[in-house]
Design a protein around this motif. Sequence first.
Motif, mmCIF file in Angstrom:
data_model
loop_
_atom_site.group_PDB
_atom_site.id
_atom_site.type_symbol
_atom_site.label_atom_id
_atom_site.label_comp_id
_atom_site.label_asym_id
_atom_site.label_seq_id
_atom_site.Cartn_x
_atom_site.Cartn_y
_atom_site.Cartn_z
ATOM 1 N N THR A 98 -10.203 4.033 1.543
ATOM 2 C CA THR A 98 -10.271 5.216 2.381
ATOM 3 C C THR A 98 -11.081 4.894 3.634
ATOM 4 O O THR A 98 -12.213 4.411 3.532
ATOM 5 C CB THR A 98 -10.931 6.394 1.641
ATOM 6 N N ARG A 138 0.834 -1.198 0.000
ATOM 7 C CA ARG A 138 0.000 0.000 0.000
ATOM 8 C C ARG A 138 0.867 1.245 0.000
ATOM 9 O O ARG A 138 2.009 1.214 0.442
ATOM 10 C CB ARG A 138 -0.942 0.010 1.200
ATOM 11 N N VAL A 147 -3.620 3.588 -1.362
ATOM 12 C CA VAL A 147 -3.855 2.795 -2.563
ATOM 13 C C VAL A 147 -3.201 1.442 -2.324
ATOM 14 O O VAL A 147 -2.023 1.380 -1.966
ATOM 15 C CB VAL A 147 -3.274 3.465 -3.817
ATOM 16 N N THR A 162 -5.720 4.014 5.310
ATOM 17 C CA THR A 162 -6.055 4.685 4.059
ATOM 18 C C THR A 162 -4.854 4.724 3.131
ATOM 19 O O THR A 162 -3.780 5.183 3.505
ATOM 20 C CB THR A 162 -6.550 6.114 4.340
ATOM 21 N N THR A 212 -5.967 -0.167 -6.037
ATOM 22 C CA THR A 212 -7.345 0.139 -5.681
ATOM 23 C C THR A 212 -7.340 0.990 -4.407
ATOM 24 O O THR A 212 -6.601 0.704 -3.473
ATOM 25 C CB THR A 212 -8.181 -1.143 -5.503
ATOM 26 N N GLN A 213 -8.145 2.043 -4.403
ATOM 27 C CA GLN A 213 -8.135 2.999 -3.300
ATOM 28 C C GLN A 213 -8.967 2.485 -2.135
ATOM 29 O O GLN A 213 -10.122 2.060 -2.317
ATOM 30 C CB GLN A 213 -8.698 4.345 -3.761
#
Length: 124
Positions: free
Chosen positions: A121, A38, A96, A94, A118-119
């Motif tokens: 949040t 990430r 990507v 949080t 893929t994000q």
Amino acid sequence: QVQLVESGGGLVQAGDSLRLSCAASGRTSNSVTMGWFRQAPGKEREFVAAIDAIIWSGGKTYYADSVKGRFTISRDNAKRTVYLQMNSLKPEDTAVYYCAGNPRGSYYKEYDYWGQGTQVTVSS
């Protein structure tokens, strides 16, 4: 060659769960170690989790300390898919999230193949 496509990201609240999926194509996708990384804004990419090929080590798993006990990586060879189940999410999760395949040496560093990300949040 291995192609990777992530899905499952989204906006959730702290304490919620999400499951990310990474669909892999290519003849060797089931025989390589797969990982999740990430990258948060302004930060370097960091290792999250990895899983060995089932045929080599029974699918041994590895986790970053920051996610141990909350995240679970798994793979379904029939579907050529790797999952990252994320529970008890925190705002600091949080980022990507990227799927990766076939590490160059250590499982927590560089890989040969990467997805587009893929994000995820997490709101407080």
